[in-house]
Write an enzyme that holds these catalytic residues in place. Structure first.
Site, PDB file in Angstrom:
ATOM      1  N   ASP A 125       0.846  -1.194   0.000  1.00 10.18           N
ATOM      2  CA  ASP A 125       0.000   0.000   0.000  1.00 10.18           C
ATOM      3  C   ASP A 125       0.879   1.240   0.000  1.00 10.18           C
ATOM      4  O   ASP A 125       2.007   1.212   0.519  1.00 10.18           O
ATOM      5  CB  ASP A 125      -0.912   0.024   1.228  1.00 10.18           C
ATOM      6  CG  ASP A 125      -1.931  -1.104   1.215  1.00 10.18           C
ATOM      7  OD1 ASP A 125      -2.425  -1.431   0.131  1.00 10.18           O
ATOM      8  OD2 ASP A 125      -2.219  -1.654   2.294  1.00 10.18           O
TER       9      ASP A 125
ATOM     10  N   ASP B 293      -7.088  -1.305  -4.553  1.00 11.64           N
ATOM     11  CA  ASP B 293      -8.152  -0.970  -3.603  1.00 11.64           C
ATOM     12  C   ASP B 293      -9.069   0.107  -4.177  1.00 11.64           C
ATOM     13  O   ASP B 293     -10.295   0.042  -4.037  1.00 11.64           O
ATOM     14  CB  ASP B 293      -7.561  -0.457  -2.283  1.00 11.64           C
ATOM     15  CG  ASP B 293      -6.735  -1.504  -1.564  1.00 11.64           C
ATOM     16  OD1 ASP B 293      -7.021  -2.704  -1.743  1.00 11.64           O
ATOM     17  OD2 ASP B 293      -5.812  -1.124  -0.827  1.00 11.64           O
TER      18      ASP B 293
END
Length: 208
Positions: free
Chosen positions: A154, A188
């Site tokens: 991430d 995401d």
């Protein structure tokens, strides 16, 4: 059965569109993740603006760093979910659904597949050096984890509001808070945008 305007040629066009969206999202997602993983050390941050940072983190759980289930179960569930969604996307295209619906479904498939790649392969092909060293590729199978146990990379962090609660507020007065603290990736974002658009614009089709 209701046939979409354009017949077989329209079906092929929507099929190509779905494949193109999935391919573009996967390539962009993996390019960003590999660039961050090999170019930054863990928890390093790059300030873009006061409310946008590139912050390198990894998580073994779900989107946005959430973690509720065992890693092997979660990765297996992701793979099954992607297969099911891809099957419904194929059927939807054959039935002649709107192009917008195909786009949304393709985003969800691409995003889920992007995070699956991390879970399945990253533990096999990357090492796990201590800070401040940066990760690099290693011979296949000699990385930091086994198959299905890789960590999702991430990097997008948007602390839109980073402040303290007013001291006069009960219970939380004076405490620090950040509005929108999750760190996420392009996969995401694709999943979230696809699902939100489906709920907003195609709710009747989903519920029906």
């Amino acid at each position: 059965m209701k046939t979409r305007k354009g017949g077989m040629f329209g079906w092929l066009t929507q099929g190509r569109l779905a494949l193109l969206i999935i391919l573009l999202v996967l390539v962009a997602d993996q390019w960003i993740k590999i660039a961050v993983k090999t170019g930054m050390y863990m928890h390093e941050r790059i300030r873009i603006t006061n409310w946008f940072y590139i912050l390198f983190t990894e998580n073994p759980g779900m989107a946005f760093g959430w973690e509720f289930f065992d890693k092997l179960f979660l990765t297996s569930f992701r793979i099954i979910a992607v297969a099911v969604i891809a099957y419904f996307l194929f059927r939807a295209i054959r039935k002649g659904v709107p192009t917008g619906f195909v786009t949304c479904m393709s985003l969800v498939v691409a995003g889920a597949a992007g995070n699956i790649i991390d879970c399945v392969f990253y533990g096999l092909i990357f090492n796990n050096p201590p800070v401040p060293f940066k990760a690099h590729f290693v011979p296949f199978g000699t990385g930091y984890g086994s198959v299905f146990h890789g960590r999702v990379v991430d990097m997008f962090y948007f602390p839109i509001i980073d402040a303290n609660w007013p001291t006069w507020m009960p219970w939380v007065g004076g405490q620090h808070f950040v509005f929108f603290s999750p760190v996420f990736n392009l996969a995401d974002a694709a999943i979230t945008c696809g699902i939100l658009a489906l709920l907003l614009f195609y709710n009747k089709r989903i519920s029906g």
